[in-house]
Design a protein around this motif. Structure first.
Motif, PDB file in Angstrom:
ATOM      1  N   GLU A   1       1.128  -0.927  -0.133  1.00 47.65           N
ATOM      2  CA  GLU A   1      -0.077  -0.452  -0.242  1.00 47.65           C
ATOM      3  C   GLU A   1       0.628   0.899   0.108  1.00 47.65           C
ATOM      4  O   GLU A   1       2.407   1.122   0.785  1.00 47.65           O
ATOM      5  N   ASP A   2       0.208   2.456   0.141  1.00 46.38           N
ATOM      6  CA  ASP A   2       0.858   3.499   0.013  1.00 46.38           C
ATOM      7  C   ASP A   2       0.759   4.196   1.220  1.00 46.38           C
ATOM      8  O   ASP A   2       1.182   5.341   1.104  1.00 46.38           O
TER       9      ASP A   2
ATOM     10  N   GLN B   1      -4.204   5.682   0.996  1.00 46.02           N
ATOM     11  CA  GLN B   1      -5.894   5.028   0.413  1.00 46.02           C
ATOM     12  C   GLN B   1      -6.071   4.145  -0.530  1.00 46.02           C
ATOM     13  O   GLN B   1      -6.744   4.005  -1.464  1.00 46.02           O
ATOM     14  N   LEU B   2      -4.419   3.788  -1.050  1.00 42.29           N
ATOM     15  CA  LEU B   2      -4.446   2.842  -2.451  1.00 42.29           C
ATOM     16  C   LEU B   2      -3.396   1.178  -1.764  1.00 42.29           C
ATOM     17  O   LEU B   2      -2.309   1.531  -1.061  1.00 42.29           O
ATOM     18  N   LEU B   3      -4.098   0.452  -2.898  1.00 47.67           N
ATOM     19  CA  LEU B   3      -3.420  -0.850  -2.687  1.00 47.67           C
ATOM     20  C   LEU B   3      -2.575  -1.507  -3.958  1.00 47.67           C
ATOM     21  O   LEU B   3      -3.341  -0.939  -5.350  1.00 47.67           O
ATOM     22  N   PHE B   4      -1.361  -1.479  -3.577  1.00 51.62           N
ATOM     23  CA  PHE B   4      -1.038  -1.467  -5.307  1.00 51.62           C
ATOM     24  C   PHE B   4      -1.321  -3.515  -5.158  1.00 51.62           C
ATOM     25  O   PHE B   4       0.120  -3.918  -4.214  1.00 51.62           O
ATOM     26  N   VAL B   5      -1.257  -4.712  -6.138  1.00 46.81           N
ATOM     27  CA  VAL B   5      -1.364  -5.739  -6.251  1.00 46.81           C
ATOM     28  C   VAL B   5      -0.586  -6.128  -7.688  1.00 46.81           C
ATOM     29  O   VAL B   5      -0.987  -5.322  -8.588  1.00 46.81           O
ATOM     30  N   ARG B   6       0.532  -7.168  -7.385  1.00 46.51           N
ATOM     31  CA  ARG B   6       0.871  -7.613  -8.827  1.00 46.51           C
ATOM     32  C   ARG B   6       0.264  -9.042  -8.314  1.00 46.51           C
ATOM     33  O   ARG B   6      -0.039 -10.098  -7.713  1.00 46.51           O
ATOM     34  N   GLN B   7       0.144  -9.790  -9.884  1.00 45.83           N
ATOM     35  CA  GLN B   7      -0.578 -11.359 -10.718  1.00 45.83           C
ATOM     36  C   GLN B   7       1.543 -11.256 -11.620  1.00 45.83           C
ATOM     37  O   GLN B   7       1.057 -10.217 -12.363  1.00 45.83           O
TER      38      GLN B   7
ATOM     39  N   VAL C   1      -3.669  -1.621  -9.171  1.00 42.70           N
ATOM     40  CA  VAL C   1      -4.397  -0.590  -8.487  1.00 42.70           C
ATOM     41  C   VAL C   1      -5.241  -0.617  -7.815  1.00 42.70           C
ATOM     42  O   VAL C   1      -6.460  -0.260  -8.702  1.00 42.70           O
ATOM     43  N   LEU C   2      -5.863  -1.135  -6.650  1.00 46.15           N
ATOM     44  CA  LEU C   2      -7.089  -1.063  -6.473  1.00 46.15           C
ATOM     45  C   LEU C   2      -7.229   0.744  -5.168  1.00 46.15           C
ATOM     46  O   LEU C   2      -6.134   0.969  -4.370  1.00 46.15           O
ATOM     47  N   ASN C   3      -8.736   0.958  -4.630  1.00 45.73           N
ATOM     48  CA  ASN C   3      -9.060   1.590  -4.327  1.00 45.73           C
ATOM     49  C   ASN C   3      -9.042   1.350  -3.141  1.00 45.73           C
ATOM     50  O   ASN C   3      -9.027   0.131  -2.810  1.00 45.73           O
TER      51      ASN C   3
ATOM     52  N   THR D   1       6.145  -1.331 -12.883  1.00 47.04           N
ATOM     53  CA  THR D   1       6.478  -0.508 -11.888  1.00 47.04           C
ATOM     54  C   THR D   1       6.199  -0.308 -11.079  1.00 47.04           C
ATOM     55  O   THR D   1       5.594   1.050 -11.899  1.00 47.04           O
ATOM     56  N   ILE D   2       5.870  -0.073  -9.339  1.00 43.37           N
ATOM     57  CA  ILE D   2       5.482   1.377  -8.982  1.00 43.37           C
ATOM     58  C   ILE D   2       6.197   1.188  -7.263  1.00 43.37           C
ATOM     59  O   ILE D   2       6.748   0.345  -7.084  1.00 43.37           O
ATOM     60  N   VAL D   3       6.156   3.127  -7.886  1.00 44.66           N
ATOM     61  CA  VAL D   3       7.074   2.987  -6.481  1.00 44.66           C
ATOM     62  C   VAL D   3       6.480   4.414  -5.662  1.00 44.66           C
ATOM     63  O   VAL D   3       5.965   5.366  -6.313  1.00 44.66           O
ATOM     64  N   ALA D   4       6.489   3.746  -4.417  1.00 46.25           N
ATOM     65  CA  ALA D   4       5.695   5.223  -3.867  1.00 46.25           C
ATOM     66  C   ALA D   4       6.974   5.293  -2.750  1.00 46.25           C
ATOM     67  O   ALA D   4       7.996   4.429  -2.191  1.00 46.25           O
ATOM     68  N   SER D   5       7.187   6.685  -2.289  1.00 49.73           N
ATOM     69  CA  SER D   5       8.373   7.682  -2.033  1.00 49.73           C
ATOM     70  C   SER D   5       7.506   8.353  -0.278  1.00 49.73           C
ATOM     71  O   SER D   5       6.842   8.527  -0.614  1.00 49.73           O
TER      72      SER D   5
END
Length: 258
Positions: A160-161, A164-170, A176-178, A191-195
């Protein structure tokens, strides 16, 4: 305190531990015209003259600038805080910046004085604040703490970030899910990068070799089009176009280069 995570394809790399940075959003944005840099307001009106080789974002009302291959710092009025004599200089973070002068690396404060005390260490704590991971037959789902939404156990990784977001991988792809468990971007991202530099706002996502930014709703703030994209600092982020032009964008996605 939160852990800074970088989501890279199949792997997850811990970049370090830090609290969300308490940034003072600068009223000025680095602005480039041709090969000269200055600063503009958010309507793109030039406020500080185009006289630098490169200019960094204002953080805590201080910004680095480069001239003749060396770096120094200025205040919001364009006045020098330090000489332009550092071979390396970082953006300020929590009241300090790291510089290199004549081969020696050390930290300075916002008035340019050398610091002798080490930066404050953040205690380690890793958690998902939105709810709990559900495991079933080798797959992961998610149950939100607030509301009744449940994400089916069909993913290989969930992060998650911290907002309020979830990052999911298959497999190798991320989506991205809310916080209602609804898909806002399908499983098409590399890729997804959260900082934590701006409290995990505007995650960076890569798709087909190009980078873009997500907004708070988990949709595109800027669809992938940049060759390089750096995390937002305050309300601006540094980007590079496919042809190598560098510049900044603001939190609305407006570009500050020509």
């Amino acid at each position: 305190m939160k852990r800074q995570w970088q989501f890279l394809g199949m792997g997850l790399l811990a970049l370090g531990l830090t609290a969300a940075q308490d940034l003072v959003s600068g009223r000025l944005v680095p602005f480039r015209r041709g090969d000269k840099w200055g600063y503009a307001d958010h309507s793109r009106r030039v406020v500080l003259p185009l006289q630098y080789e490169e200019a960094g974002p204002f953080v805590e009302e201080v910004a680095w600038v480069r001239q003749n291959g060396l770096y120094g710092y200025i205040d919001g009025g364009g006045n020098p805080i330090t000489p332009v004599h550092f071979s390396k200089a970082s953006t300020f973070y929590k009241g300090r910046a790291t510089v290199t002068l004549r081969g020696e690396t050390f930290d300075i404060d916002a008035i340019g004085s050398r610091l002798t005390s080490p930066p404050e260490a953040a205690p380690e704590e890793d958690y998902l604040s939105l709810g709990d991971v559900v495991r079933r037959q080798g797959k992961l789902g998610f149950r939100f703490t607030v509301g009744s939404a449940v994400v089916p156990a069909e993913y290989d990784e969930i992060r998650e970030d911290y907002r309020q977001l979830l990052f999911v991988r298959q497999g190798a792809k991320w989506g991205v899910l809310n916080r209602k468990g609804k898909i806002t971007l399908p499983l098409e991202l590399d890729t997804i990068v959260a900082s934590p530099l701006n409290d995990f706002r505007f995650p960076i996502a890569r798709q087909q070799g190009r980078y873009g930014y997500l907004n708070a709703e988990g949709r595109w703030l800027v669809a992938p089009k940049y060759r390089l994209a750096e995390p937002f600092i305050g309300d601006v982020a540094r980007v590079e176009t496919p042809d190598g032009r560098a510049g900044y964008i603001d939190s609305s996605g407006k570009e500050f280069f020509e």
